[in-house]
Design a protein around this motif. Structure first.
Motif, PDB file in Angstrom:
ATOM      1  N   LEU A 148       0.835  -1.203   0.000  1.00 49.68           N
ATOM      2  CA  LEU A 148       0.000   0.000   0.000  1.00 49.68           C
ATOM      3  C   LEU A 148       0.869   1.253   0.000  1.00 49.68           C
ATOM      4  O   LEU A 148       0.634   2.190  -0.770  1.00 49.68           O
ATOM      5  N   PHE A 149       1.876   1.275   0.861  1.00 52.86           N
ATOM      6  CA  PHE A 149       2.748   2.439   0.954  1.00 52.86           C
ATOM      7  C   PHE A 149       3.522   2.639  -0.340  1.00 52.86           C
ATOM      8  O   PHE A 149       3.593   3.755  -0.864  1.00 52.86           O
ATOM      9  N   ARG A 150       4.091   1.547  -0.855  1.00 52.44           N
ATOM     10  CA  ARG A 150       4.881   1.667  -2.081  1.00 52.44           C
ATOM     11  C   ARG A 150       4.032   2.146  -3.244  1.00 52.44           C
ATOM     12  O   ARG A 150       4.450   3.015  -4.023  1.00 52.44           O
ATOM     13  N   ALA A 151       2.817   1.599  -3.372  1.00 52.22           N
ATOM     14  CA  ALA A 151       1.941   1.970  -4.486  1.00 52.22           C
ATOM     15  C   ALA A 151       1.522   3.427  -4.392  1.00 52.22           C
ATOM     16  O   ALA A 151       1.559   4.168  -5.386  1.00 52.22           O
ATOM     17  N   ASN A 152       1.123   3.863  -3.203  1.00 51.00           N
ATOM     18  CA  ASN A 152       0.667   5.246  -3.043  1.00 51.00           C
ATOM     19  C   ASN A 152       1.801   6.243  -3.244  1.00 51.00           C
ATOM     20  O   ASN A 152       1.600   7.313  -3.830  1.00 51.00           O
TER      21      ASN A 152
END
Length: 222
Positions: free
Chosen positions: A34-38
């Motif tokens: 989630l963090f990497r994608a956002n």
């Protein structure tokens, strides 16, 4: 099915999450992804998270919750999902309950991977990484290299990450016991927790998990 996966560092959550999500045909939603994608997509939440991370601060719960909400609202998660790394504390668990109530759904199970603390330390502290950025990982006990300190694949030097040192692992376990473990009792009060041993071969743990989740498959919201 809608599942939350919990367990201490070194329990094999990432490995099991991938297998379980594939077997159950639901997306695997991990906090790290989630963090990497956002961040890579430059979303508002990703930009906020990056600001805190660059300042060396913890990302506030509301940012993490927002990312999780957005991901759970994607079409591929309409029939279920497996959450890995979220919720991480009681506040996030309460927020997840609220999100699910709004959508008229509920969790089917919270799968607790149980591993003795000494085994966790042994698993993590024994890891050795290749310095050549090849991604090759060895373990001094379970998958030792043919030559000590040398990568079998590319001949690079093997080293122990700072995060994998025993004192650091024990500090990570303290954080888990303090912040994350209480959500197990929170979900036990809702009758959602199924606990399995995460010892043994990966395939054996997956089999136990599928059997445990099979008992929860008939609950409303599956």
């Amino acid at each position: 099915m809608r599942i939350v996966l919990v367990g201490p560092p070194g329990a094999g959550k990432g490995t099991q999450a991938a297998y379980l999500a594939e077997n159950l045909s639901i997306p695997h939603i991990s906090t790290g992804d989630l963090f990497r994608a956002n961040i890579s997509q430059g979303t508002q939440l990703g930009q906020k998270a990056q600001e805190y991370m660059r300042a060396g601060k913890l990302v506030p719960d509301e940012v993490t919750i927002g990312m999780a909400r957005d991901r759970m609202e994607q079409p591929d998660a309409a029939d279920g999902f497996l959450l890995d790394g979220f919720p991480r504390n009681i506040g996030q668990a309460e927020a997840l309950d609220g999100i699910l109530r709004e959508s008229g759904t509920r969790l089917n199970a919270v799968l607790d991977l149980e591993v003795p603390e000494d085994e966790v330390v042994k698993r993590i502290a024994g890891r050795r990484m290749c310095r050549n950025d090849s991604g090759h990982i060895f373990h001094v006990v379970y998958t030792p290299p043919k030559t000590e300190g040398v990568c079998d694949v590319c001949g690079g030097e093997l080293y122990q990450r700072e995060d994998d040192r025993e004192d650091t692992v024990r500090k990570r376990l303290e954080v888990y016991h303090t912040e994350t473990e209480p959500i197990i009792d929170y979900y036990k009060a809702q009758g959602l927790v199924v606990t399995i041993s995460a010892l043994g071969k990966v395939s054996e743990v997956t089999r136990r998990a599928m059997e445990a989740l099979g008992h929860a498959a008939g609950q409303p919201g599956a």
